[in-house]
Design an enzyme around this catalytic site. Structure first.
Site, short mmCIF file in Angstrom:
data_model
loop_
_atom_site.label_atom_id
_atom_site.label_comp_id
_atom_site.label_asym_id
_atom_site.label_seq_id
_atom_site.Cartn_x
_atom_site.Cartn_y
_atom_site.Cartn_z
N GLY A 1 -16.50 5.23 -3.80
CA GLY A 1 -15.75 5.88 -2.49
C GLY A 1 -15.39 4.98 -1.34
O GLY A 1 -15.11 5.03 -0.22
N ALA A 2 -15.41 3.64 -1.69
CA ALA A 2 -15.27 2.38 -0.76
C ALA A 2 -13.70 2.02 -0.74
O ALA A 2 -13.20 1.28 -0.05
CB ALA A 2 -16.13 1.29 -0.81
N GLU B 1 -6.45 9.97 -14.67
CA GLU B 1 -6.48 10.72 -13.61
C GLU B 1 -5.70 11.65 -13.58
O GLU B 1 -5.95 12.87 -12.87
CB GLU B 1 -5.99 9.36 -12.65
CG GLU B 1 -6.88 8.53 -12.35
CD GLU B 1 -7.97 8.65 -11.37
OE1 GLU B 1 -7.86 9.76 -10.65
OE2 GLU B 1 -8.87 8.02 -11.16
N GLU C 1 0.88 -1.14 -0.10
CA GLU C 1 0.01 0.05 -0.11
C GLU C 1 0.85 1.44 -0.10
O GLU C 1 2.08 1.38 0.85
CB GLU C 1 -1.06 -0.20 1.11
CG GLU C 1 -2.20 0.57 0.86
CD GLU C 1 -3.04 -0.07 0.01
OE1 GLU C 1 -3.02 0.07 -1.27
OE2 GLU C 1 -3.68 -1.32 0.34
N HIS C 2 0.57 2.01 -0.91
CA HIS C 2 1.31 3.37 -0.87
C HIS C 2 2.67 3.19 -1.71
O HIS C 2 3.74 3.93 -1.21
CB HIS C 2 1.09 4.36 0.20
CG HIS C 2 -0.32 4.97 0.54
ND1 HIS C 2 -0.66 5.98 -0.31
CD2 HIS C 2 -1.11 4.53 1.00
CE1 HIS C 2 -1.71 6.23 0.20
NE2 HIS C 2 -2.23 5.62 1.08
N ASP D 1 -4.19 0.34 -9.51
CA ASP D 1 -5.54 0.13 -9.79
C ASP D 1 -5.97 -0.19 -10.96
O ASP D 1 -6.85 -1.18 -11.28
CB ASP D 1 -6.57 1.44 -9.37
CG ASP D 1 -6.26 2.01 -7.84
OD1 ASP D 1 -5.48 1.00 -7.07
OD2 ASP D 1 -6.56 2.93 -7.33
N LEU E 1 -12.26 0.26 -3.33
CA LEU E 1 -12.34 -0.79 -4.24
C LEU E 1 -11.94 -0.41 -5.95
O LEU E 1 -12.32 -1.06 -6.79
CB LEU E 1 -13.52 -1.67 -4.30
CG LEU E 1 -13.56 -2.16 -2.75
CD1 LEU E 1 -14.92 -2.92 -2.51
CD2 LEU E 1 -12.66 -2.87 -2.30
C1 GLA Z 1 -5.11 4.57 -4.55
C2 GLA Z 1 -4.04 5.05 -5.80
C3 GLA Z 1 -3.26 3.94 -6.01
C4 GLA Z 1 -2.58 3.58 -5.00
C5 GLA Z 1 -3.28 3.48 -3.55
C6 GLA Z 1 -2.45 3.38 -2.51
O1 GLA Z 1 -5.78 3.58 -4.66
O2 GLA Z 1 -4.88 5.19 -6.89
O3 GLA Z 1 -2.52 4.18 -7.28
O4 GLA Z 1 -1.57 4.37 -4.58
O5 GLA Z 1 -4.19 4.38 -3.45
O6 GLA Z 1 -1.67 2.02 -2.32
#
Ligand code: GLA
Length: 383
Positions: free
Chosen positions: A122-123, A160, A34-35, A172, A125
């Protein structure tokens, strides 16, 4: 009725004819990593069995009539004027994908369409990534073009960055376009190479929607990204992908408290992704669970993107018998957590966690077992 059927039925009712194309793009759940994507790092998402569908039929002009079942709204716009600021906000993602295709040199004909799905908005997913990818699938099919799945995903990322103004990473859209049934995808966010990793046997992936919709996420997300870039600069590397935990420790003072914590999260999270992938390949579920737990603690304490609701649901989940581990998933500040639960314990897990979370927060969560699904595509339904 399934989301797919609702979209098809609405099309027939509203346009009085059958659609000729049906595109689908799934949401995603991130198992771990994550991140890390915008730090050139590693992520391990899976496309899920919830998706956005768009049913369409070409027109003879350059007008789009788009109906959204999720937003219970509709709009009409010209393909010559896709960035018209007076058009409704919900149509910005679909328009962005058409804008990107036009910029790539494709000429998309006008069309009538119904868009909708079963990914909660907004969840966390990635319903917006799914909208971008599904509209690229559709626009491309209408224009008679083809493109590699990776390029469709990168197109969504450009929507985006350039049309929406959100500096997201590649995870994503890549999960949505490149997902494989029964597998998570290990993505190297520098080389953009992907490797399918089978989802565990004997355990289920449970999504826990806190019912707390994400707030703050846009400004905090951009701030985190800038902090990571600043930390990489202090460390003299291109991206945080390039440093080891020891290097972060050695530079602790130079980084200062905040950048040190951000870098520590990213570097340790990249290692946890590698550990998880090896453990999944050996079906060592306790090791996977431990990595999930550590990931949550790191996101909460060092990266500071969790919130009370996510911490609460993760704490309750982790205390259940048969739960290997749970963590927040996605950008944070609300949305969903993900848990890995032994198959035989899933029923009791779902029955217990919901009420326990409601008692502590007053919110009604939504829990469901998800299947790893295939990536996006388009079906021709006949003329
Ligand atoms: C969002 C962003 C992704 C990723 C996540 C965190 O979903 O769209 O690119 O950075 O946050 O892992």
């Amino acid at each position: 009725m399934t989301a797919r059927d609702t979209v098809l039925k609405t099309f027939a009712e509203r346009f009085g004819s059958q659609p000729t194309l049906l595109a689908r793009a799934p949401g995603r759940v991130n198992l771990i990593g994550e991140h890390t994507d915008y730090n050139d790092g590693f992520v391990l998402p899976a496309a899920i069995d919830r998706a956005i569908y768009v049913a369409a039929r070409p027109r003879r002009d350059r007008t789009v009539h788009l109906i959204s079942t999720d937003f219970r709204a509709e709009t009409t716009f010209s393909l010559y004027n896709l960035d018209d600021p007076d058009l409704p906000g919900w149509s910005k993602y679909p328009r962005g994908s058409l804008w990107w295709l036009e910029n790539q040199g494709y000429t998309v004909p006008g069309f009538d369409a119904v868009i909708g799905g079963d990914i909660p908005i907004g969840a966390g997913l990635s319903s917006s990534a799914a909208v971008e990818v599904v509209m690229i699938e559709l626009g491309l099919a209408l224009a008679g073009g083809t493109m590699a799945q990776l390029d469709k995903a990168l197109g969504g990322v450009e929507v985006e960055h350039q049309f929406i103004g959100m500096p997201c990473g590649v995870m994503d859209q890549m999960a949505s376009a490149l997902g494989q049934a029964g597998h998570a995808l290990l993505i190297d966010c520098r080389s953009l190479e992907t490797k399918p990793v089978p989802v565990p046997q004997g355990a289920s992936i449970v999504i826990l929607d806190t019912a707390k919709r994400r707030g703050l996420v846009d400004s905090e997300y951009a701030a985190r990204r800038e902090q990571c870039e600043a930390a990489a600069e202090v460390l003299g590397v291109e991206a945080l992908r390039d440093v080891t935990p020891d290097q972060v420790e050695a530079a602790r003072e130079k980084l200062g408290a905040v950048l040190y914590r951000r870098a520590k999260h990213v570097v340790s999270e990249n290692m946890r992704v590698q550990i998880t992938v090896m453990a999944l390949r050996g079906n060592a579920l306790k090791t996977v669970g431990q990595a999930l737990r550590e990931s949550h603690a790191s996101l909460r304490d060092d990266y500071e993107v969790s919130c009370t609701e996510l911490d609460t649901i993760v704490e309750i989940a982790n205390a259940q018998p048969g739960c290997y581990g749970a963590r927040m998933t996605g950008a944070g500040f609300g949305g969903c957590a993900v848990a890995l639960v032994a198959d035989e314990a899933v029923e009791a897990f779902v029955k217990t966690v919901g009420p326990a979370y409601s008692a502590r927060t007053g919110l009604t969560p939504h829990l469901y077992v998800c299947q790893a699904a295939a990536g996006s595509g388009v079906e021709r339904l006949g003329e």
